[in-house]
Design a protein around this motif. Structure first.
Motif, PDB file in Angstrom:
ATOM      1  N   ALA A  97      -7.523  -0.169  -4.799  1.00 37.66           N
ATOM      2  CA  ALA A  97      -8.299  -0.718  -3.684  1.00 37.66           C
ATOM      3  C   ALA A  97      -9.344  -1.695  -4.215  1.00 37.66           C
ATOM      4  O   ALA A  97      -9.869  -1.505  -5.321  1.00 37.66           O
ATOM      5  N   PRO A  98      -9.660  -2.728  -3.457  1.00 39.54           N
ATOM      6  CA  PRO A  98     -10.678  -3.690  -3.914  1.00 39.54           C
ATOM      7  C   PRO A  98     -12.018  -2.999  -4.171  1.00 39.54           C
ATOM      8  O   PRO A  98     -12.354  -2.007  -3.524  1.00 39.54           O
ATOM      9  N   GLY A  99     -12.761  -3.535  -5.099  1.00 35.77           N
ATOM     10  CA  GLY A  99     -14.069  -2.973  -5.401  1.00 35.77           C
ATOM     11  C   GLY A  99     -14.735  -3.743  -6.517  1.00 35.77           C
ATOM     12  O   GLY A  99     -14.133  -4.622  -7.148  1.00 35.77           O
ATOM     13  N   ARG A 100     -15.983  -3.418  -6.763  1.00 33.08           N
ATOM     14  CA  ARG A 100     -16.732  -4.080  -7.825  1.00 33.08           C
ATOM     15  C   ARG A 100     -16.337  -3.488  -9.169  1.00 33.08           C
ATOM     16  O   ARG A 100     -16.308  -2.265  -9.350  1.00 33.08           O
ATOM     17  N   VAL A 101     -16.046  -4.366 -10.120  1.00 32.54           N
ATOM     18  CA  VAL A 101     -15.588  -3.964 -11.451  1.00 32.54           C
ATOM     19  C   VAL A 101     -16.681  -4.269 -12.468  1.00 32.54           C
ATOM     20  O   VAL A 101     -17.141  -5.407 -12.564  1.00 32.54           O
ATOM     21  N   VAL A 102     -17.081  -3.266 -13.229  1.00 28.61           N
ATOM     22  CA  VAL A 102     -18.054  -3.450 -14.301  1.00 28.61           C
ATOM     23  C   VAL A 102     -17.348  -3.182 -15.621  1.00 28.61           C
ATOM     24  O   VAL A 102     -16.761  -2.111 -15.817  1.00 28.61           O
ATOM     25  N   VAL A 103     -17.379  -4.160 -16.502  1.00 33.11           N
ATOM     26  CA  VAL A 103     -16.658  -4.092 -17.772  1.00 33.11           C
ATOM     27  C   VAL A 103     -17.650  -3.947 -18.914  1.00 33.11           C
ATOM     28  O   VAL A 103     -18.560  -4.775 -19.063  1.00 33.11           O
ATOM     29  N   LEU A 104     -17.485  -2.897 -19.718  1.00 28.38           N
ATOM     30  CA  LEU A 104     -18.314  -2.691 -20.904  1.00 28.38           C
ATOM     31  C   LEU A 104     -17.522  -3.121 -22.120  1.00 28.38           C
ATOM     32  O   LEU A 104     -16.410  -2.643 -22.361  1.00 28.38           O
ATOM     33  N   ARG A 105     -18.094  -4.018 -22.921  1.00 24.50           N
ATOM     34  CA  ARG A 105     -17.322  -4.610 -24.013  1.00 24.50           C
ATOM     35  C   ARG A 105     -18.236  -5.192 -25.079  1.00 24.50           C
ATOM     36  O   ARG A 105     -19.458  -5.150 -24.994  1.00 24.50           O
ATOM     37  N   SER A 106     -17.592  -5.779 -26.082  1.00 19.18           N
ATOM     38  CA  SER A 106     -18.285  -6.534 -27.121  1.00 19.18           C
ATOM     39  C   SER A 106     -18.775  -7.865 -26.572  1.00 19.18           C
ATOM     40  O   SER A 106     -18.226  -8.403 -25.601  1.00 19.18           O
ATOM     41  N   SER A 107     -19.777  -8.420 -27.214  1.00 19.20           N
ATOM     42  CA  SER A 107     -20.250  -9.753 -26.833  1.00 19.20           C
ATOM     43  C   SER A 107     -19.240 -10.832 -27.189  1.00 19.20           C
ATOM     44  O   SER A 107     -19.377 -11.979 -26.766  1.00 19.20           O
ATOM     45  N   ARG A 108     -18.202 -10.489 -27.967  1.00 23.61           N
ATOM     46  CA  ARG A 108     -17.165 -11.450 -28.343  1.00 23.61           C
ATOM     47  C   ARG A 108     -15.912 -11.305 -27.481  1.00 23.61           C
ATOM     48  O   ARG A 108     -14.842 -11.758 -27.850  1.00 23.61           O
ATOM     49  N   GLY A 109     -16.032 -10.685 -26.329  1.00 21.14           N
ATOM     50  CA  GLY A 109     -14.859 -10.454 -25.485  1.00 21.14           C
ATOM     51  C   GLY A 109     -14.268 -11.739 -24.923  1.00 21.14           C
ATOM     52  O   GLY A 109     -14.921 -12.781 -24.867  1.00 21.14           O
ATOM     53  N   ASN A 110     -13.012 -11.633 -24.450  1.00 17.72           N
ATOM     54  CA  ASN A 110     -12.349 -12.783 -23.833  1.00 17.72           C
ATOM     55  C   ASN A 110     -12.658 -12.818 -22.336  1.00 17.72           C
ATOM     56  O   ASN A 110     -13.314 -11.927 -21.792  1.00 17.72           O
ATOM     57  N   GLU A 111     -12.185 -13.848 -21.646  1.00 16.56           N
ATOM     58  CA  GLU A 111     -12.498 -14.061 -20.234  1.00 16.56           C
ATOM     59  C   GLU A 111     -11.329 -13.735 -19.316  1.00 16.56           C
ATOM     60  O   GLU A 111     -11.317 -14.131 -18.147  1.00 16.56           O
ATOM     61  N   VAL A 112     -10.339 -12.990 -19.812  1.00 13.09           N
ATOM     62  CA  VAL A 112      -9.131 -12.731 -19.028  1.00 13.09           C
ATOM     63  C   VAL A 112      -9.449 -12.015 -17.723  1.00 13.09           C
ATOM     64  O   VAL A 112      -8.986 -12.418 -16.644  1.00 13.09           O
ATOM     65  N   LEU A 113     -10.238 -10.953 -17.769  1.00 12.15           N
ATOM     66  CA  LEU A 113     -10.512 -10.189 -16.548  1.00 12.15           C
ATOM     67  C   LEU A 113     -11.268 -11.022 -15.516  1.00 12.15           C
ATOM     68  O   LEU A 113     -10.948 -10.995 -14.328  1.00 12.15           O
ATOM     69  N   ARG A 114     -12.261 -11.750 -15.952  1.00  5.09           N
ATOM     70  CA  ARG A 114     -13.018 -12.582 -15.010  1.00  5.09           C
ATOM     71  C   ARG A 114     -12.143 -13.669 -14.396  1.00  5.09           C
ATOM     72  O   ARG A 114     -12.364 -14.098 -13.260  1.00  5.09           O
ATOM     73  N   ARG A 115     -11.139 -14.118 -15.165  1.00  4.53           N
ATOM     74  CA  ARG A 115     -10.243 -15.156 -14.671  1.00  4.53           C
ATOM     75  C   ARG A 115      -9.242 -14.605 -13.652  1.00  4.53           C
ATOM     76  O   ARG A 115      -8.849 -15.310 -12.717  1.00  4.53           O
TER      77      ARG A 115
END
Length: 224
Positions: A97-115
């Protein structure tokens, strides 16, 4: 004896049999990180569990998603996508279901999820510091190895900058790493699954008679 397969990774961790692993950096947790509320909490690395109190943070969310089995082992009680990658996480989120996604990661992460996914907030909870001495050590090991496993897109770029990968069997741990190698013009093959164990098996199989493929393989399970 010179190593046949060298695994280059950003941080220390278990090393599969049949390979020599070298870490070219270390991890520094960020202090005072503010993690907003949301519906889905995505944990992109086992290291996140060292940087934040997952047990406390998870109370803000209705579902926790771990990128792969090693992360799930550290976090506990989370959903793991079929593909252990940012692409796999995105596919899983599209099924929910749609919802707000919070991603915890390294500062060197890629932009795949945001894209790929709307309403994504990425929170860097740790930094990876590159150790130039370890990077030089990795370059020397790569020069003597027959196969090289690269465990992230950042590692792929670092390795390409310090070592000659021509004539080596180069294995990308997954799709994002493979995409970066393709951008760099480096022939490679991609592990069937986004784990170091799978990538080492892929390298050993290639050394036993496999061939090097230019560009990422279509729809692999792995893709870090």
């Amino acid at each position: 004896m010179e190593p046949q397969v060298v695994v280059v990774r950003l941080k220390e961790g278990p090393c599969p049999g049949g390979a020599l692993c070298v870490a070219v950096g270390g991890v520094e947790p960020r202090r005072g990180v503010e993690i907003p509320d949301g519906d889905y909490l995505v944990v992109m690395s086992p290291v996140v569990a060292d940087a934040v109190d997952i047990a406390e943070v998870r109370r803000k969310f209705r579902c926790v998603i771990c990128v792969g089995p090693s992360t799930a082992e550290r976090v506990g009680d989370c959903v793991v996508p079929r593909e252990y990658t940012s692409y796999g996480v995105a596919r899983l989120l599209r099924e929910l279901a749609p919802g707000r996604v919070v991603v915890l990661r390294s500062s060197r992460g890629n932009e795949v999820l945001r894209r790929l996914i709307p309403n994504v907030v990425e929170v860097p909870v740790y930094d990876v510091k590159v150790d130039t001495a370890r990077l030089r050590e990795a370059a020397g090991l790569i020069s003597r190895a027959k196969a090289v496993v690269l465990t992230s897109s950042t590692v792929a770029e670092l390795a390409a900058n310090v070592a000659d990968l021509r004539g080596k069997v180069v294995v990308a741990i997954g799709r994002v790493t493979a995409e970066r190698l393709a951008e760099l013009g480096i022939p490679h093959i991609t592990a069937d699954e986004a784990t170091i164990e799978s990538a080492v098996r892929t390298a050993l199989k290639a050394l036993g008679g496999g061939s090097v493929v230019s560009g990422p393989l279509p729809a692999p399970r792995g893709g870090s």
